[in-house]
Design a protein around this motif. Structure first.
Motif, PDB file in Angstrom:
ATOM      1  N   GLU A 102      23.720  77.567  60.667  1.00 18.87           N
ATOM      2  CA  GLU A 102      24.477  78.510  59.841  1.00 18.87           C
ATOM      3  C   GLU A 102      25.602  79.188  60.617  1.00 18.87           C
ATOM      4  O   GLU A 102      26.577  79.661  60.019  1.00 18.87           O
ATOM      5  CB  GLU A 102      23.529  79.568  59.272  1.00 18.87           C
ATOM      6  CG  GLU A 102      22.525  78.997  58.272  1.00 18.87           C
ATOM      7  CD  GLU A 102      21.479  80.010  57.869  1.00 18.87           C
ATOM      8  OE1 GLU A 102      21.513  81.148  58.402  1.00 18.87           O
ATOM      9  OE2 GLU A 102      20.620  79.678  57.025  1.00 18.87           O
ATOM     10  N   ASN A 103      25.471  79.232  61.940  1.00 12.16           N
ATOM     11  CA  ASN A 103      26.493  79.890  62.758  1.00 12.16           C
ATOM     12  C   ASN A 103      27.540  78.915  63.290  1.00 12.16           C
ATOM     13  O   ASN A 103      28.285  79.236  64.213  1.00 12.16           O
ATOM     14  CB  ASN A 103      25.838  80.637  63.923  1.00 12.16           C
ATOM     15  CG  ASN A 103      24.953  79.736  64.775  1.00 12.16           C
ATOM     16  OD1 ASN A 103      24.891  78.529  64.546  1.00 12.16           O
ATOM     17  ND2 ASN A 103      24.263  80.317  65.746  1.00 12.16           N
ATOM     18  N   GLY A 123      19.479  77.172  59.267  1.00 13.38           N
ATOM     19  CA  GLY A 123      18.930  77.794  60.476  1.00 13.38           C
ATOM     20  C   GLY A 123      20.001  78.304  61.413  1.00 13.38           C
ATOM     21  O   GLY A 123      21.204  78.245  61.151  1.00 13.38           O
ATOM     22  N   GLN A 124      19.534  78.791  62.555  1.00 14.01           N
ATOM     23  CA  GLN A 124      20.416  79.351  63.572  1.00 14.01           C
ATOM     24  C   GLN A 124      20.573  78.436  64.780  1.00 14.01           C
ATOM     25  O   GLN A 124      21.419  78.673  65.635  1.00 14.01           O
ATOM     26  CB  GLN A 124      19.882  80.710  64.035  1.00 14.01           C
ATOM     27  CG  GLN A 124      19.843  81.757  62.938  1.00 14.01           C
ATOM     28  CD  GLN A 124      21.220  82.056  62.370  1.00 14.01           C
ATOM     29  OE1 GLN A 124      22.168  82.281  63.129  1.00 14.01           O
ATOM     30  NE2 GLN A 124      21.352  82.041  61.048  1.00 14.01           N
ATOM     31  N   ARG A 125      19.741  77.412  64.873  1.00 11.13           N
ATOM     32  CA  ARG A 125      19.766  76.536  66.040  1.00 11.13           C
ATOM     33  C   ARG A 125      19.956  75.086  65.593  1.00 11.13           C
ATOM     34  O   ARG A 125      19.592  74.713  64.483  1.00 11.13           O
ATOM     35  CB  ARG A 125      18.471  76.669  66.850  1.00 11.13           C
ATOM     36  CG  ARG A 125      18.268  78.038  67.457  1.00 11.13           C
ATOM     37  CD  ARG A 125      16.973  78.131  68.249  1.00 11.13           C
ATOM     38  NE  ARG A 125      15.797  77.993  67.389  1.00 11.13           N
ATOM     39  CZ  ARG A 125      15.000  76.939  67.362  1.00 11.13           C
ATOM     40  NH1 ARG A 125      15.243  75.891  68.148  1.00 11.13           N
ATOM     41  NH2 ARG A 125      13.962  76.904  66.562  1.00 11.13           N
ATOM     42  N   TYR A 126      20.491  74.288  66.508  1.00 10.66           N
ATOM     43  CA  TYR A 126      20.717  72.878  66.198  1.00 10.66           C
ATOM     44  C   TYR A 126      19.413  72.177  65.828  1.00 10.66           C
ATOM     45  O   TYR A 126      19.390  71.335  64.920  1.00 10.66           O
ATOM     46  CB  TYR A 126      21.369  72.168  67.389  1.00 10.66           C
ATOM     47  CG  TYR A 126      21.418  70.670  67.218  1.00 10.66           C
ATOM     48  CD1 TYR A 126      22.335  70.080  66.343  1.00 10.66           C
ATOM     49  CD2 TYR A 126      20.526  69.844  67.897  1.00 10.66           C
ATOM     50  CE1 TYR A 126      22.363  68.714  66.153  1.00 10.66           C
ATOM     51  CE2 TYR A 126      20.554  68.468  67.717  1.00 10.66           C
ATOM     52  CZ  TYR A 126      21.470  67.907  66.847  1.00 10.66           C
ATOM     53  OH  TYR A 126      21.490  66.554  66.664  1.00 10.66           O
ATOM     54  N   ALA A 132      16.069  69.509  59.407  1.00 11.34           N
ATOM     55  CA  ALA A 132      16.440  69.445  57.997  1.00 11.34           C
ATOM     56  C   ALA A 132      17.108  68.117  57.672  1.00 11.34           C
ATOM     57  O   ALA A 132      16.905  67.550  56.585  1.00 11.34           O
ATOM     58  CB  ALA A 132      17.365  70.604  57.653  1.00 11.34           C
ATOM     59  N   CYS A 133      17.896  67.614  58.596  1.00 13.52           N
ATOM     60  CA  CYS A 133      18.547  66.313  58.410  1.00 13.52           C
ATOM     61  C   CYS A 133      17.515  65.200  58.310  1.00 13.52           C
ATOM     62  O   CYS A 133      17.607  64.328  57.441  1.00 13.52           O
ATOM     63  CB  CYS A 133      19.518  66.060  59.561  1.00 13.52           C
ATOM     64  SG  CYS A 133      20.406  64.490  59.475  1.00 13.52           S
ATOM     65  N   GLU A 134      16.523  65.238  59.179  1.00 14.38           N
ATOM     66  CA  GLU A 134      15.466  64.225  59.156  1.00 14.38           C
ATOM     67  C   GLU A 134      14.682  64.283  57.846  1.00 14.38           C
ATOM     68  O   GLU A 134      14.341  63.250  57.254  1.00 14.38           O
ATOM     69  CB  GLU A 134      14.540  64.421  60.351  1.00 14.38           C
ATOM     70  CG  GLU A 134      15.200  64.106  61.693  1.00 14.38           C
ATOM     71  CD  GLU A 134      14.338  64.485  62.887  1.00 14.38           C
ATOM     72  OE1 GLU A 134      13.242  65.063  62.663  1.00 14.38           O
ATOM     73  OE2 GLU A 134      14.746  64.195  64.033  1.00 14.38           O
ATOM     74  N   GLU A 135      14.404  65.496  57.381  1.00 16.15           N
ATOM     75  CA  GLU A 135      13.686  65.655  56.116  1.00 16.15           C
ATOM     76  C   GLU A 135      14.513  65.130  54.951  1.00 16.15           C
ATOM     77  O   GLU A 135      14.002  64.463  54.052  1.00 16.15           O
ATOM     78  CB  GLU A 135      13.349  67.135  55.906  1.00 16.15           C
ATOM     79  CG  GLU A 135      12.538  67.416  54.658  1.00 16.15           C
ATOM     80  CD  GLU A 135      12.203  68.889  54.505  1.00 16.15           C
ATOM     81  OE1 GLU A 135      11.662  69.252  53.434  1.00 16.15           O
ATOM     82  OE2 GLU A 135      12.484  69.676  55.428  1.00 16.15           O
ATOM     83  N   PHE A 136      15.816  65.407  54.995  1.00 14.68           N
ATOM     84  CA  PHE A 136      16.709  64.920  53.940  1.00 14.68           C
ATOM     85  C   PHE A 136      16.756  63.399  53.931  1.00 14.68           C
ATOM     86  O   PHE A 136      16.702  62.767  52.865  1.00 14.68           O
ATOM     87  CB  PHE A 136      18.108  65.491  54.152  1.00 14.68           C
ATOM     88  CG  PHE A 136      19.154  64.911  53.242  1.00 14.68           C
ATOM     89  CD1 PHE A 136      19.239  65.312  51.917  1.00 14.68           C
ATOM     90  CD2 PHE A 136      20.056  63.960  53.713  1.00 14.68           C
ATOM     91  CE1 PHE A 136      20.202  64.777  51.070  1.00 14.68           C
ATOM     92  CE2 PHE A 136      21.021  63.421  52.869  1.00 14.68           C
ATOM     93  CZ  PHE A 136      21.097  63.825  51.541  1.00 14.68           C
TER      94      PHE A 136
END
Length: 308
Positions: A102-103, A123-126, A132-136
């Motif tokens: 998000e940052n 989130g705030q961290r890579y 989230a990318c893996e889940e998507f």
């Protein structure tokens, strides 16, 4: 829809990559810098870095094998790899979903959206964005790409080598590349060694994923803390990079941040080249007397405000 046969990083894959991306990327310009020293100006590539080559090869290979899903491609990267993936997807008319924290800087988000990519801020961290990318990818069926750790990505980067050697009358002894996760190095070195050309892999002292792996004899996680960490800050190197680095004709070199900053400033002062610290890392290598070198200036996605 079947996946392509698992590629391996070898000269044949690099040749196939060169045929795939021919006419779709900008051939590298090679410029003399000093006696026996040449710059490969790959920062003039689409999206401002070499990453465009690997991203395009990755997608074209999957399109050839009819294994590109309707959900398109997805990647977690706010850096050069994400930009390259978004650009390559646009060029081929493919959906791209890019995950960022998000940052993430607004300028990167805006640039990705200008390529037509869907940007998801999580989130705030890579690591949160990556998860989230893996889940998507698992839920949507989207093709998951990687910033550097895939033979098709590395093979695309390796197409640089032939262009460099073709552009230097009389040839060179050594090609010098900066190393982060190792995709550029693995591809360039595989092709260079096949042509009888040595390779020097240069890393910041405190971003030494390849050097540490060579010392340990296996891929290991490392902390990262360097002025070049935004591009070279991989916590681990690819297995392909480690394998190639162990071959005869390859040297692994560490340079301090002070030398990286100085070489970046020198590139501006002497050549009016504004590059990112990752590109300047390769220039911090001091060649041996009489050694003819081609130095890959890999990217220029940087703010030039600190160059005077």
């Amino acid at each position: 829809m079947s996946a392509p046969s698992a590629p391996t990083l070898n000269p044949g894959e690099i040749k196939a990559a060169a045929e795939r991306i021919a006419g779709r990327v900008r051939p590298v310009t090679v410029a003399p810098a000093a006696e026996g020293r040449f710059f490969a100006l790959e920062f003039l590539q689409y999206t401002g870095s070499f990453k465009a080559r690997g991203a395009l090869n990755f997608l074209l290979a999957h399109r050839e094998s009819q294994s590109l899903p309707d959900a398109g491609v997805t990647i977690a990267s706010g850096g050069n790899a994400g930009l390259a993936c978004g650009w390559a997807a646009r060029e081929l008319g493919i959906r791209a979903t890019v995950f960022l924290p998000e940052n993430a800087p607004t300028v990167k988000v805006d640039r990705l959206r200008s390529y037509g990519a869907e940007v998801r801020l999580v989130g705030q961290r890579y690591d949160e964005a990556r998860a989230a990318c893996e889940e998507f990818a698992a839920g949507s069926g989207a093709l998951a790409s990687h910033a550097y750790d895939h033979p098709l990505i590395a093979a695309g980067a390796g197409t640089l080598t032939e262009e460099i050697l073709r552009g230097i009358p009389g040839g060179v002894d050594t090609i010098v590349v900066s190393v982060g996760g190792g995709g550029l190095f693995a591809g360039v070195a595989t092709a260079a060694l096949e042509a009888g050309v040595r390779v020097v892999a240069v890393e910041p002292e405190n971003c030494r994923a390849l050097h540490a792996a060579l010392e340990a004899g296996r891929v290991v996680d490392v902390p990262v803390a360097s002025v070049a960490a935004d591009s070279l800050g991989a916590t681990r190197v690819s297995r392909d990079a480690l394998e190639v680095a162990g071959r005869e004709g390859v040297r692994s070199v560490l340079v301090p941040d002070e030398a990286i900053v100085a070489s970046r400033q020198r590139l501006w002062d002497e050549h009016r080249l504004a590059v990112e610290h990752a590109a300047a890392t390769a220039c911090a290598y001091a060649p041996e007397p009489g050694e003819r070198t081609a130095i890959v200036l890999c990217g220029a996605n940087t703010g030039p405000g600190d160059l005077t």
